[in-house]
Write an enzyme that holds these catalytic residues in place. Structure first.
Site, PDB file in Angstrom:
ATOM      1  CG  HIS A 157      -1.609  -1.405   1.169  1.00  0.00           C
ATOM      2  ND1 HIS A 157      -2.903  -1.514   0.650  1.00  0.00           N
ATOM      3  CD2 HIS A 157      -2.044  -2.146   2.376  1.00  0.00           C
ATOM      4  CE1 HIS A 157      -3.294  -2.802   0.930  1.00  0.00           C
ATOM      5  NE2 HIS A 157      -2.383  -3.388   1.872  1.00  0.00           N
ATOM      6  CB  SER A 166      16.506  16.636 -18.448  1.00  0.00           C
ATOM      7  OG  SER A 166      15.464  17.591 -18.175  1.00  0.00           O
TER       8      SER A 166
END
Length: 468
Positions: free
Chosen positions: A175, A300
């Site tokens: 979770h 990038s």
């Protein structure tokens, strides 16, 4: 007014598979392109002629010579650029692609010893007799000669990394929250095990075929040569092609087997998608470092420090596209109105893109894996910052002692919850808590020696299930 790109020669690709990503998917062209379909049709047509004459299915016709068999089999083998152009020329006249294949073969028999037998080409066949077998051969080749080898190579590379990292401890997250530690290798092994199951299913998937006439009744066969066992002729021909004979069909082979294959490949793709998103997350956590040289070029456009996980993101996207196409194929191909409609003709022409996007994803996953380095120090630091995960170990020992009758072990879960829930616990605090519990000496010492990095249970040993 800009120049229309559609007028540029050579033609500009419309789809990324035939443009930007051509190199990664080009092996599928030999199996799933329109040219490959016509070559497969040539194989089926010429092998059907050979089968009929060799089996004596039509009385009164002579046997073939070895040279004539070689001549017939050379027709699909020699089908290249000139043959593709010639077939296209014939199809412009016939406006029927399978009839154009029949005429293409007859042209090659003209002036040979087989010219008197030219009408045996395509005899008793409806187009779907040729097409269903052709697609089966194409799909078998694409899956077993291109897709599966790439898929299994990825599994092998992943298994190698799993074994290499079998004992590298790692904080789990259930979770999204810190949970009982594991090892990196064990988590990778889970994917290896899942992917291998799908490989076995896909390898074992049957590929069916039929050759039984316009509505699956052998009507033309039986009225022409009533004394021949046409079911036997059909079965032995389909099996000669290496396929499984389907004895009951309408005009079309029902395509159920195709739906099964596509569903299995789509499921394998969804497991790969799960793998891609997990690796992406491990990269974001710093568990993997990426080598810029393996990713290639600029990381990038504005942030030079970044090495983006583009291989895994590309794989995600392509697996989603592939899965959607494969699902559509699986859903639509199992339906044909009454004895035949033509929707499958268009649908099946998209098998190439469906497998192409999957193959492209596999290529990117392999490149992405090859550019990863494991950062065991980052994982160790993460583990050392989450001592609260030992709460499970402590309360489990206490519960075991409690059911064994040891006093003072009441409410172990609640006591650990009070210590650990919603707050960080470091090593000294955890050890102090363990020391205050009144545990028997052996259990106390065992728990005091425990760290998040050593609380991995049998994780490393579980990789033995990858053997064999």
């Amino acid at each position: 007014m800009p120049q229309p790109f559609a007028d540029i020669t050579p033609p500009i690709a419309l789809t990324p598979l035939d443009g930007r990503y051509r190199a990664q998917v080009s092996p599928l062209v030999d199996h799933l392109s329109e040219a490959a379909l016509n070559r497969s049709r040539l194989v089926v047509e010429t092998e059907w002629m050979i089968h009929l004459l060799d089996s004596g299915a039509i009385p009164g016709l002579r046997d073939l010579t070895d040279a004539e068999r070689t001549l017939l089999r050379a027709i699909p083998e020699d089908f290249g650029a000139e043959g593709i152009a010639e077939h296209a020329e014939i199809e412009r006249e016939t406006v029927h692609d399978v009839k154009a294949v029949e005429y293409y073969i007859k042209r090659r028999l003209a002036g040979t010893s087989l010219e008197p037998l030219a009408e045996v080409v395509h005899i008793y066949c409806t187009s779907e007799d040729i097409n269903n077998l052709s697609y089966a051969l194409m799909i078998r080749g694409a899956v077993h000669e291109v897709w599966l080898p790439a898929y299994e190579a990825l599994i092998a590379e992943l298994a190698e990394l799993a074994h290499a990292t079998a004992e590298v401890p790692m904080l789990s997250r259930t979770h999204g929250q810190p949970a009982t530690p594991t090892t990196l290798g064990k988590e990778l092994a889970v994917f290896v095990h899942r992917l291998r199951r799908q490989a076995r299913r896909i390898t074992a998937d049957e590929m069916l075929g039929k050759i039984n006439g316009a509505t699956g009744t052998y009507a033309a066969h039986a009225i022409s040569v009533p004394d021949t066992d046409w079911e036997q002729v059909s079965r032995t021909f389909v099996e000669h092609l290496g396929l499984t004979w389907n004895p009951l069909t309408t005009q079309i082979e029902s395509h159920d087997w195709q739906a099964e294959v596509y569903a299995d490949i789509a499921r394998a793709g969804r497991i790969l998608h799960n793998f891609a998103t997990d690796v992406w997350t491990y990269i974001s956590l710093g568990y993997f470092r990426q080598r810029l040289s393996a990713q290639g070029g600029t990381g990038s456009s504005t942030m030079p420090h970044k090495v983006n996980p583009i291989r895994f993101e590309n794989a995600e996207a392509n697996l989603e596209i592939s899965g959607a196409l494969l699902d559509s194929l699986s859903q639509t191909l199992v339906t044909s109105r009454l004895q035949r409609d033509l929707t499958d003709s268009t649908t099946q022409r998209n098998i190439g893109p469906a497998l192409g996007h999957s193959l492209l994803a596999i290529s990117n996953l392999r490149k992405g894996l090859a550019g990863l380095d494991v950062d065991a120090d980052a994982m160790a630091s993460d583990l050392d910052g989450n001592w609260e995960v030992l709460g499970e170990a402590v309360q489990s020992v206490m519960r075991t002692l409690g059911v064994q009758g040891v006093e003072g072990m009441e409410n172990p879960y609640e006591r650990l919850k009070e210590l650990t829930r919603g707050q960080r616990v470091d090593g000294p605090a955890m050890r102090e808590f363990i020391g205050s519990l009144g545990l028997p000496e052996a259990e106390r010492e065992r728990l005091l020696a425990l760290t998040p990095a050593t609380y991995t249970g049998c994780a490393a040993e579980l990789l033995r299930h990858l053997e064999g």
